[in-house]
Structures are given as structure tokens and as C-alpha cells.
Motif scaffolding. Structure first.
Motif, PDB file in Angstrom:
ATOM      1  N   THR A 463     -13.841  40.300  66.207  1.00 27.33           N
ATOM      2  CA  THR A 463     -12.739  40.169  67.160  1.00 27.33           C
ATOM      3  C   THR A 463     -12.155  38.754  67.192  1.00 27.33           C
ATOM      4  OG1 THR A 463     -14.393  39.720  68.863  1.00 27.33           O
ATOM      5  CG2 THR A 463     -13.587  41.995  68.670  1.00 27.33           C
ATOM      6  N   CYS A 464     -12.803  37.832  66.500  1.00 31.60           N
ATOM      7  CA  CYS A 464     -12.402  36.417  66.561  1.00 31.60           C
ATOM      8  C   CYS A 464     -11.239  36.130  65.611  1.00 31.60           C
ATOM      9  CB  CYS A 464     -13.594  35.536  66.195  1.00 31.60           C
ATOM     10  SG  CYS A 464     -13.342  33.778  66.476  1.00 31.60           S
ATOM     11  N   ARG A 465     -10.413  35.143  65.964  1.00 30.30           N
ATOM     12  CA  ARG A 465      -9.377  34.625  65.069  1.00 30.30           C
ATOM     13  C   ARG A 465      -9.922  33.384  64.374  1.00 30.30           C
ATOM     14  NH1 ARG A 465      -7.395  36.895  69.400  1.00 30.30           N
ATOM     15  NH2 ARG A 465      -5.343  37.896  69.470  1.00 30.30           N
ATOM     16  N   LEU A 466      -9.523  33.174  63.127  1.00 33.55           N
ATOM     17  CA  LEU A 466      -9.916  31.986  62.374  1.00 33.55           C
ATOM     18  C   LEU A 466      -8.655  31.259  61.929  1.00 33.55           C
ATOM     19  CD1 LEU A 466     -12.023  30.187  60.947  1.00 33.55           C
ATOM     20  CD2 LEU A 466     -11.863  31.741  58.981  1.00 33.55           C
ATOM     21  N   ILE A 467      -8.515  30.001  62.348  1.00 36.19           N
ATOM     22  CA  ILE A 467      -7.331  29.208  62.012  1.00 36.19           C
ATOM     23  C   ILE A 467      -7.785  27.974  61.228  1.00 36.19           C
ATOM     24  CG2 ILE A 467      -5.322  27.986  62.948  1.00 36.19           C
ATOM     25  CD1 ILE A 467      -6.060  29.682  65.617  1.00 36.19           C
ATOM     26  N   LEU A 468      -7.287  27.828  60.016  1.00 31.83           N
ATOM     27  CA  LEU A 468      -7.642  26.698  59.153  1.00 31.83           C
ATOM     28  C   LEU A 468      -6.456  25.751  59.052  1.00 31.83           C
ATOM     29  CD1 LEU A 468      -9.385  28.645  56.235  1.00 31.83           C
ATOM     30  CD2 LEU A 468     -10.463  27.651  58.259  1.00 31.83           C
ATOM     31  N   VAL A 469      -6.689  24.473  59.331  1.00 36.97           N
ATOM     32  CA  VAL A 469      -5.646  23.459  59.250  1.00 36.97           C
ATOM     33  C   VAL A 469      -6.095  22.399  58.244  1.00 36.97           C
ATOM     34  CG1 VAL A 469      -4.278  21.756  60.514  1.00 36.97           C
ATOM     35  CG2 VAL A 469      -5.046  23.848  61.669  1.00 36.97           C
ATOM     36  N   GLY A 470      -5.247  22.100  57.265  1.00 37.56           N
ATOM     37  CA  GLY A 470      -5.637  21.099  56.281  1.00 37.56           C
ATOM     38  C   GLY A 470      -4.517  20.778  55.321  1.00 37.56           C
ATOM     39  N   ASP A 471      -4.780  19.810  54.472  1.00 39.55           N
ATOM     40  CA  ASP A 471      -3.809  19.348  53.484  1.00 39.55           C
ATOM     41  C   ASP A 471      -4.365  19.660  52.100  1.00 39.55           C
ATOM     42  OD1 ASP A 471      -2.064  18.010  51.830  1.00 39.55           O
ATOM     43  OD2 ASP A 471      -2.026  16.165  53.002  1.00 39.55           O
ATOM     44  N   VAL A 472      -3.817  20.673  51.455  1.00 38.30           N
ATOM     45  CA  VAL A 472      -4.358  21.136  50.187  1.00 38.30           C
ATOM     46  C   VAL A 472      -4.187  20.114  49.074  1.00 38.30           C
ATOM     47  CG1 VAL A 472      -2.275  22.285  49.321  1.00 38.30           C
ATOM     48  CG2 VAL A 472      -4.549  23.212  48.743  1.00 38.30           C
ATOM     49  N   ASN A 473      -3.322  19.110  49.272  1.00 38.22           N
ATOM     50  CA  ASN A 473      -3.099  18.098  48.239  1.00 38.22           C
ATOM     51  C   ASN A 473      -4.144  16.988  48.253  1.00 38.22           C
ATOM     52  OD1 ASN A 473      -0.609  19.179  47.099  1.00 38.22           O
ATOM     53  ND2 ASN A 473       0.321  18.664  49.066  1.00 38.22           N
ATOM     54  N   GLN A 474      -5.005  16.992  49.260  1.00 37.15           N
ATOM     55  CA  GLN A 474      -6.083  16.006  49.280  1.00 37.15           C
ATOM     56  C   GLN A 474      -7.172  16.406  48.296  1.00 37.15           C
ATOM     57  OE1 GLN A 474      -7.642  14.940  53.109  1.00 37.15           O
ATOM     58  NE2 GLN A 474      -5.618  14.847  54.057  1.00 37.15           N
ATOM     59  N   LEU A 475      -8.143  15.504  48.143  1.00 40.10           N
ATOM     60  CA  LEU A 475      -9.285  15.806  47.286  1.00 40.10           C
ATOM     61  C   LEU A 475      -9.994  17.056  47.793  1.00 40.10           C
ATOM     62  CD1 LEU A 475     -10.747  12.205  46.938  1.00 40.10           C
ATOM     63  CD2 LEU A 475      -9.758  13.556  45.080  1.00 40.10           C
ATOM     64  N   PRO A 476     -10.529  17.873  46.896  1.00 38.03           N
ATOM     65  CA  PRO A 476     -11.269  19.067  47.338  1.00 38.03           C
ATOM     66  C   PRO A 476     -12.627  18.681  47.910  1.00 38.03           C
ATOM     67  CG  PRO A 476     -11.373  18.859  44.953  1.00 38.03           C
ATOM     68  CD  PRO A 476     -10.457  17.772  45.430  1.00 38.03           C
ATOM     69  N   SER A 477     -13.362  19.670  48.369  1.00 33.61           N
ATOM     70  CA  SER A 477     -14.661  19.434  49.000  1.00 33.61           C
ATOM     71  C   SER A 477     -15.631  18.756  48.047  1.00 33.61           C
ATOM     72  CB  SER A 477     -15.262  20.773  49.449  1.00 33.61           C
ATOM     73  OG  SER A 477     -15.467  21.623  48.331  1.00 33.61           O
ATOM     74  N   VAL A 478     -16.561  18.004  48.626  1.00 36.18           N
ATOM     75  CA  VAL A 478     -17.613  17.389  47.814  1.00 36.18           C
ATOM     76  C   VAL A 478     -18.565  18.460  47.307  1.00 36.18           C
ATOM     77  CG1 VAL A 478     -19.549  15.766  47.859  1.00 36.18           C
ATOM     78  CG2 VAL A 478     -17.429  15.199  49.053  1.00 36.18           C
ATOM     79  N   GLY A 479     -18.856  19.461  48.146  1.00 35.33           N
ATOM     80  CA  GLY A 479     -19.748  20.549  47.754  1.00 35.33           C
ATOM     81  C   GLY A 479     -19.048  21.559  46.872  1.00 35.33           C
ATOM     82  N   PRO A 480     -19.790  22.532  46.334  1.00 38.45           N
ATOM     83  CA  PRO A 480     -19.226  23.494  45.391  1.00 38.45           C
ATOM     84  C   PRO A 480     -18.213  24.430  46.027  1.00 38.45           C
ATOM     85  CG  PRO A 480     -21.485  24.090  45.954  1.00 38.45           C
ATOM     86  CD  PRO A 480     -21.235  22.744  46.550  1.00 38.45           C
ATOM     87  N   GLY A 481     -17.240  24.831  45.233  1.00 40.30           N
ATOM     88  CA  GLY A 481     -16.200  25.734  45.689  1.00 40.30           C
ATOM     89  C   GLY A 481     -14.866  25.032  45.826  1.00 40.30           C
ATOM     90  N   ASN A 482     -13.828  25.840  46.036  1.00 43.45           N
ATOM     91  CA  ASN A 482     -12.476  25.329  46.227  1.00 43.45           C
ATOM     92  C   ASN A 482     -11.819  26.209  47.285  1.00 43.45           C
ATOM     93  OD1 ASN A 482     -10.121  23.849  45.816  1.00 43.45           O
ATOM     94  ND2 ASN A 482      -9.409  25.218  44.193  1.00 43.45           N
ATOM     95  N   VAL A 483     -12.415  26.203  48.469  1.00 43.63           N
ATOM     96  CA  VAL A 483     -12.108  27.206  49.492  1.00 43.63           C
ATOM     97  C   VAL A 483     -10.634  27.224  49.863  1.00 43.63           C
ATOM     98  CG1 VAL A 483     -12.513  27.895  51.881  1.00 43.63           C
ATOM     99  CG2 VAL A 483     -14.446  27.300  50.417  1.00 43.63           C
ATOM    100  N   LEU A 484     -10.087  26.097  50.329  1.00 43.99           N
ATOM    101  CA  LEU A 484      -8.704  26.094  50.797  1.00 43.99           C
ATOM    102  C   LEU A 484      -7.742  26.415  49.658  1.00 43.99           C
ATOM    103  CD1 LEU A 484      -6.833  25.699  53.193  1.00 43.99           C
ATOM    104  CD2 LEU A 484      -6.703  23.263  52.612  1.00 43.99           C
ATOM    105  N   GLY A 485      -7.954  25.822  48.493  1.00 40.91           N
ATOM    106  CA  GLY A 485      -7.089  26.099  47.343  1.00 40.91           C
ATOM    107  C   GLY A 485      -7.133  27.555  46.932  1.00 40.91           C
ATOM    108  N   ASP A 486      -8.330  28.152  46.937  1.00 39.05           N
ATOM    109  CA  ASP A 486      -8.466  29.559  46.543  1.00 39.05           C
ATOM    110  C   ASP A 486      -7.825  30.495  47.569  1.00 39.05           C
ATOM    111  OD1 ASP A 486      -9.713  29.066  44.169  1.00 39.05           O
ATOM    112  OD2 ASP A 486     -11.746  29.470  44.870  1.00 39.05           O
ATOM    113  N   LEU A 487      -7.976  30.183  48.846  1.00 36.58           N
ATOM    114  CA  LEU A 487      -7.373  31.034  49.878  1.00 36.58           C
ATOM    115  C   LEU A 487      -5.851  31.013  49.767  1.00 36.58           C
ATOM    116  CD1 LEU A 487      -9.515  30.361  53.093  1.00 36.58           C
ATOM    117  CD2 LEU A 487      -9.857  32.047  51.283  1.00 36.58           C
ATOM    118  N   LEU A 488      -5.296  29.826  49.554  1.00 29.85           N
ATOM    119  CA  LEU A 488      -3.845  29.734  49.395  1.00 29.85           C
ATOM    120  C   LEU A 488      -3.394  30.437  48.121  1.00 29.85           C
ATOM    121  CD1 LEU A 488      -3.370  26.021  50.508  1.00 29.85           C
ATOM    122  CD2 LEU A 488      -2.475  28.031  51.691  1.00 29.85           C
ATOM    123  N   GLY A 489      -4.153  30.262  47.039  1.00 24.61           N
ATOM    124  CA  GLY A 489      -3.798  30.890  45.771  1.00 24.61           C
ATOM    125  C   GLY A 489      -3.869  32.399  45.808  1.00 24.61           C
ATOM    126  N   SER A 490      -4.734  32.934  46.652  1.00 28.68           N
ATOM    127  CA  SER A 490      -4.878  34.389  46.730  1.00 28.68           C
ATOM    128  C   SER A 490      -3.692  35.052  47.420  1.00 28.68           C
ATOM    129  CB  SER A 490      -6.155  34.742  47.500  1.00 28.68           C
ATOM    130  OG  SER A 490      -5.990  34.476  48.888  1.00 28.68           O
TER     131      SER A 490
END
Length: 745
Positions: A463-490
Motif C-alpha cells: 500500500t506504500c508509495r515509493l518516491i525516488l529523487v536524484g540526479d542520474v548524471n552524477q556518479l553511480p553507486s559505490v556498491g554493485p548495480g545501477n539502480v537509478l539508471g536502470d529504472l529510468l532506462g526501463s
């Protein structure tokens, strides 16, 4: 050197510590300190050839008063505790004297044996009692007070102590740090040595801190062939973990083979495929074709494959869950009143972002500096609150959460704190214990790695809403994955891409230049502005040593004089690399000597930690409640005890000598470490010696960390190299395609 003190016996065998270590033999009198987690021990011994009692320190495991030790190490003078023997290697032996045996047995080592029972055992068997416990334990029934039940307890305790003793010796012989002995014994029990002989590479899989190289050295000493299938399997797993540290969740088989071939100094392709098949069979890795990415035989650690698959299915489940009807109309009616209260007028782009975030189950807001993300975030929080929804605000780092709270006027925390992470049991809010929230708003979403995102999604009710705020042009996460870039690309998640830069923001050359850099254009200065109104300077310099001096001069003299900023509190140097004349290491030493040259200090390796120094936490420490990237100031330094007291935004945290590798000086930090933070002034050295890491998003990220002032020190050639390199190293992830497949199914 004391010539009466014997040196290392060549028959003991060469060790990693080298030759020429002093040898000390003695009886343990008392244990002053013992850390069961690491094996670090401080003990007092009666040593041969030494007057009085001698203090010995090192990874000695659990010692017992009365036992004998033969130790190899070096003599050191501790500033507070005096002369000590620092043990590198040691051998335990049973006590030789009857008095020593009584003290040994009555120390609490053996369940059911106290001082009285120890005396009885020695009275009955004399100096042979320990050998009898080893070989003929049934004879203990001859002693008054030892029944069948007590005998079983004594045997169990004695066998465990003998197993730990043997494990310590085994690890020393094979040059594995004995700090791991407690964890190895907990894992394998009395059969630990046999388990290690069977396959020492298992250590690298199951014990954090023991890597492939440590296990490999041990295996080769045990006689494993250089092309043993166990060795190749371990190298494959190690290779995939190494790739994850660069952001990848999988790696193409052909590239992985090349990496393993280099790591092992050569391996036959057939043996590599045999090892890969064995790992597949045991479900440690997963291999699949990914035609969407033109990758044949992508190799995943099963852990990462499950993680990414879980993220995709949970996010799709959230997106598919319906929102209450007529909620859009409710939010649209609320907005005019909220705008009047705030004294602002939202643009159509901003208004649509606020409404979209409120009415969709998952939503992304992305844009560069000056595009209104902060205003939108504040209005979303107020609109959801007016609509009666409980909203939680969070960010990946503490500093980002603090900024979020200041900007929104609402409480914010790190994701770890919001989900109540505990070191021993993990996230307390999870699949079984959902977070009580109607909406969760995450800032600095570009820093989300796949593991943290999975933990967040597992804790959210449908039932919860999830809102992500960020700048995709910044460096990606230090840890594995490319979460924000992949979500936008999808294109599976509704998104507001903010493009309009507001007039007030465009008055800042920091904002202008960030957008110019993002577009691949050279930054520029305002020729008409002067301090304290001029907010961007570019000091062109090619020579690294001269550039370092210019950075130092800017931090210590020019910026404080022209802008009134404190070099200790307000000015942050951001460098692309750690090494080199203008890397963080050299710059930290130079700035420290200029702004904080004296005072009490603790020396750790090449670093001098002084009272007043700015420091950064290098890894998450949940017990201390400090996290990777947190900045603090050294309040107190204890040179004798090697301890520091650090002030993290008013919260005092104590560091013991063994914990100082978690800290580094922070006058200069890497651009990656600065993610999620903002500083009044930023000084950025950028030279061609940084070419390995010169990328457009790195320069863009550095620029956007400053609130009032940027000073760029470097060459036009280096800046040009960064601007032209807009192809960040590809991260092998598959999240965008998983989401697309689910949406289109």
C-alpha cells in the motif's frame, strides 16, 4: 640487542614475519585482556631469562594461566605500559610443574573442574594427569567426586580446548592470521583442521575477511595443485566478487575467463569450464544468455542474480498495486493552498512532479542543480501530510539525510536507520515486519546500490508509495548495480525529468557550469564578478607540484581572506584519485601541516591523527552508529593508548587503536566519497595524471557538491579529457530488461 635472549630457531620454519625474531619461553600467569572475536590477548608471563613478570601482546587466542608458551616476536616500548613482547608466532605447551598444572586445570578452562577438583586430580595422577586426560580419560573415574556425568563434561571441554589449540597451531603453520581462529572453530567445530585440509578455499566463501589470496596461499602449502578444480572455482567466485566492487552484477564468461587466467597465472580453458560447471551444479553461480544485451553466457553469483530478480519483482508488485481513487483530484485541490502558505508559485513542470509523486505507487524525480528538486520535495511532503498520509524521508548517507531534513523541514534518516539495521540480525523492518508508512521518499537515489534497494523494497507494504529523487548524471553507486539508471532506462516507472533551470539558480556560475559540463562544454568564469560574489574560479595549471601548492594556497590563504570561510570547517578538497602529487593522500598531509600543525596526536601507519583534524569514516560501523562517508572532528587524541574521540555533528564516538583503520584524514577526499554531501566551498584539482578516472560525471559530481564557491585548479587538457569521456564504464546489470519484460508481459 640482548645476546642472552635466543633468536628464532631455523627448524621452526620461515614465516611471513621474516627471520631474526626474538624467542621467549614462559608460563602464563594471568590474562589481562582477551577479545574472543579477534583473538587479541594481553597476558603476563614468567619468562625464562627475564626478571619479574613480562607483558606479552598479540593474537594469542584464549590462554590459560599455568600453560607454557614458546613465542617469537619483537620487543617494543609502549608509551604508557612500558616494555612489551609483541608476538608474531607462538606454540602452546602443557605446564611442566605440578603447581602450574593445578593452576591450569582450576582456571575455569575445563567444565566441572575447580581448584579442589584440580588438587584431587594432581594428587591422584601427578604430572601425568594431562596425558591421561588426552589418552585415558576413563581413568578420571578413579578420583573421588568424578562420576559418569562429570566425566562427560570434562571430556567435552578438554576435547574442545585441544581442538582450538591444534587449530591455532595449524593456522600459524600455514600463515593464516590466528585472528580468524574463533570464527573458524565456531563454524567447523572440532573438525576444523580436517575441513581446512579438505578444501581451504571454503574459508574465502564463508568467513568475511579471509580472501582468495589468503586461502590460496594456505592451499598451495597444503599441496593443492595450481590447476586444482577447487582453486579455479575459488578464483571464479573471487573474480565475480571483484567485479561487483566495480559495480557489476554479472560478467561475460569470456571476460571472466581472462580475469581468472591472469589471477592464477594461467589456467586451461577446459579446467575453467569444469570449475564453472561445478559451481553451477552447487548453485553458487548462475549462467544464462542475455540476448537483449548481446551477451552470451553471462555469469552471475547466485546471490546477485536473486537480488536483482527480487528487486524487479517487488518493484513491479508495487507498481501494479492500485492507488486509491480520486486521489489526484484531492492533491490538485490541496496544492494552491500549499503554494500560498509557502509564498511560491509552482511551474507546470513542478506541479506535475508533485502530483505525479503523490498519486503513483512508484515515481522518479530527476534533474540537475537549479531545477527545483528541493522545492518539489518540500511540497510533496506537505501535500502527503495534508492528505493524511504518513511519510518517511530517507537517504543512503547520514549527510544526505541531514541535508534532506534541512531542505524539507521534516525529519529524515539514513535508510539503514529507518529500517532499524542491527549488526547481528540485519534489517528489523523486512518481509516479516513491514515499515509503517504510506509513502517513503528517498533522496540522492543515484547512490542506491541493488542490495540496499532490495532491503528497502522488502520492508515496504504494497500500500506504500515509493518516491525516488536524484540526479542520474552524477556518479553511480559505490556498491554493485545501477539502480537509478536502470529504472529510468526501463521506462517502467513514471518519471518527471526536470529540465528548466530557474533564473535565480542561473545567476550562479556553479549551476551554469555544472550544466555546461553535463553538456560536454568547458566551464567559464564571470569576468565582471569579484569576491565575495564570484562563485567560480578556474586557476589553469599543468604542473602537478605547482597545482598542489595552488590548492594549498587556496584552502589556507586565498579563500579565507576573500570569503571569510574557515579552512577547517567550510572548505573541502575533492580529488579524483588517492595517489600522486595531487591525490588525497599527499593533499591531506599538506593541508594538515598548514592548518593544524601541532598538538596531541596518534600515529597509525603513515597517518598522523591530531586533535582538531577533520576525519572521514571509511566503512559502515553499525555498533558505533557511524557510516561510510560521515565527517567528524577529532576532539581528543590519546598518544599513549592510541585512542581517538571523534565528534560527529555533536555525537562523540570513541575509537580504539585497532579501529583506526576505519578513519582517514578528510581535508581532501575522493569525489566518490563526497556523494550525498554539500560544502560551502570546494577546491578541485584536475590534472592529466588523473586520466584513468577523468570522466564527465566525475567533474559534474564534484561541481555540484559546492553551495557557495568552486575553485578548479588544473589544466585545460585534463578538463577536456573529462568532458570528452562521457562513456562511464559499463556496468553489467539486467534490471531494466527484467522490468521491461514484466511490464510488457
Amino acid at each position: 640487542m640482548d645476546t642472552d635472549r635466543p633468536v628464532l630457531d631455523p627448524a621452526f620454519g620461515p614465516g611471513a614475519e621474516g627471520e631474526g625474531l626474538a624467542c621467549l619461553k614462559g608460563e602464563v600467569l594471568a590474562v589481562s585482556f582477551h577479545n574472543p572475536g579477534t583473538g587479541w590477548t594481553v597476558a603476563r608471563v614468567r619468562a625464562q631469562g627475564e626478571a619479574g613478570q613480562t607483558t606479552v601482546v598479540g593474537c594469542l587466542g584464549s590462554l590459560t594461566p599455568g600453560e607454557m608458551l614458546e613465542m617469537w616476536g619483537v620487543w617494543k616500548e609502549h608509551p604508557r605500559f612500558g616494555r612489551q613482547f609483541d608476538v608474531a608466532r607462538f606454540v602452546q605447551a602443557y605446564p611442566a610443574s605440578l603447581h602450574g598444572i593445578v593452576r591450569y586445570l582450576s582456571s575455569g578452562l575445563i567444565k566441572g573442574v575447580g581448584p579442589t577438583m584440580a588438587e584431587r586430580l594432581v594428587d591422584r595422577f601427578g604430572s601425568e594427569v594431562l596425558e591421561i586426560m588426552d589418552r585415558e580419560p576413563e581413568r578420571l573415574l578413579e578420583v573421588d567426586g568424578v562420576g559418569r556425568k562429570k566425566l562427560e563434561g570434562i571430556k567435552a571441554s578438554w576435547d574442545e580446548q585441544r581442538a582450538i589449540r591444534g587449530l591455532m597451531l595449524f593456522l600459524q603453520t600455514h600463515e593464516v592470521p590466528t585472528t580468524y581462529a574463533p570464527r573458524i572453530f565456531t563454524l567447523y567445530g572440532a573438525g576444523a583442521i580436517e575441513k581446512l585440509r579438505e578444501n581451504p578455499y571454503e574459508l574465502a566463501y564463508v568467513i568475511r575477511g579471509i580472501g582468495f589470496r589468503t586461502a590460496d596461499a594456505m592451499a598451495l602449502k597444503l599441496g593443492f595443485a595450481t590447476d586444482a578444480v577447487e582453486r579455479v572455482e575459488a578464483a571464479i567466485v573471487y573474480g565475480l566478487f571483484s567485479m561487483s566492487e566495480k559495480g557489476h552484477l554479472f560478467f561475460p564468461e569470456e571476460d571472466l575467463y581472462g580475469h581468472v587466467h591472469e589471477l592464477l597465472g594461467g589456467v586451461d580453458r577446459e579446467r575453467f569450464e569444469q570449475a564453472l560447471a561445478g559451481l553451477q551444479e552447487r548453485k553458487r553461480v548462475r549462467v544464462e544468455d542475455l540476448p537483449e544485451q548481446n551477451v552470451e553466457r553471462a555469469v552471475w553469483l547466485t546471490l546477485f542474480w536473486k537480488m536483482e530478480s527480487d528487486v524487479a519483482s517487488r518493484l513491479f508488485g508495487l507498481l501494479s498495486h492500485p492507488c486509491p481513487r480520486n486521489f489526484r483530484e484531492k492533491v490538485e485541490k490541496l496544492l494552491p493552498g500549499l503554494e500560498r502558505e509557502a509564498g511560491i508559485s509552482l511551474s507546470n513542470e513542478q506541479r506535475e512532479a508533485v502530483v505525479g509523486a503523490c498519486v503513483n505507487k512508484a515515481y522518479i524525480i530527476t534533474g540537475g542543480p537549479g531545477t527545483g528538486k528541493t522545492t518539489i520535495t518540500r511540497m510533496i511532503v506537505q501535500a502527503l501530510s495534508k492528505a493524511g498520509l504518513k511519510t518517511r524521508l530517507c537517504a543512503p548517507t547520514g549527510r544526505a539525510a541531514k541535508r534532506m531534513s534541512e531542505a524539507s523541514g521534516a525529519p529524515a534518516s539514513t535508510i539503514h536507520r529507518m529500517l532499524q539495521y542491527q549488526p547481528d540480525t540485519g534489517f528489523q523492518h523486512n518481509e516479516e515486519s513491514k515499515l509503517k508508512a504510506d509513502a517513503v521518499l528517498v533522496d540522492e537515489a543515484s547512490m542506491l546500490d541493488v542490495q540496499l534497494f532490495q532491503a528497502l523494497l522488502r520492508a515496504l507494504p504494497l500500500t506504500c508509495r515509493l518516491i525516488l529523487v536524484g540526479d542520474v548524471n552524477q556518479l553511480p553507486s559505490v556498491g554493485p548495480g545501477n539502480v537509478l539508471g536502470d529504472l529510468l532506462g526501463s521506462e517502467a516507472v513514471p518519471t518527471s525529468l526536470l529540465s528548466h533551470i530557474y533564473r535565480q539558480a542561473m545567476e550562479s556560475f556553479i549551476v551554469r557550469n555544472a550544466h555546461r559540463v553535463n553538456a560536454g562544454e568547458f566551464p567559464g568564469e564571470d569576468p565582471e564578478a569579484s569576491p565575495p560574489h564570484k562563485d567560480f574560479w578556474w586557476i589553469v595549471q599543468e604542473d602537478p607540484l605547482k597545482a598542489r601548492q595552488l590548492v594549498l594556497d587556496s584552502v589556507c590563504r586565498r579563500i579565507p581572506a576573500a570569503y571569510g570561510l574557515d579552512p577547517l570547517r567550510d572548505i573541502q578538497v575533492l580529488a579524483p584519485m588517492h595517489k600522486g602529487e595531487v591525490g588525497t593522500q599527499a593533499l591531506n598531509r599538506a593541508v594538515q601541516e598548514a592548518v593544524n600543525p601541532g598538538g596531541r596526536e596518534v600515529v597509525r601507519g603513515q597517518t598522523r591523527f591530531r586533535e582538531g583534524d577533520r576525519v572521514i569514516q571509511l566503512r559502515n560501523n553499525y555498533e558505533k552508529d557511524v557510516f561510510n562517508g560521515d565527517l567528524g572532528f577529532i576532539e581528543e587524541a590519546d598518544p599513549e593508548g592510541g585512542e581517538l574521540l571523534v565528534d560527529f555533528d555533536g555525537r562523540m564516538v570513541q575509537y580504539e587503536a585497532a579501529e583506526l583503520d576505519e578513519l582517514a584524514l578528510a581535508y581532501a577526499i575522493s569525489v566518490h566519497k563526497s556523494q550525498g554531501s554539500e560544502y560551502p566551498a570546494v577546491v578541485i584539482p584536475l590534472l592529466t595524471q588523473h586520466y584513468v578516472l577523468l570522466q564527465r560525471n566525475l567533474l559534474y559530481t564534484a561541481l555540484t557538491r559546492a553551495r557557495k564557491l568552486v575553485v578548479l585548479v588544473g589544466s585545460r587538457r585534463a578538463v577536456g579529457l573529462a568532458l570528452r569521456n562521457n562513456r562511464s564504464e559499463r556496468r553489467f546489470t539486467h534490471l531494466r530488461y527484467r522490468l521491461q519484460e514484466m511490464v510488457n508481459a
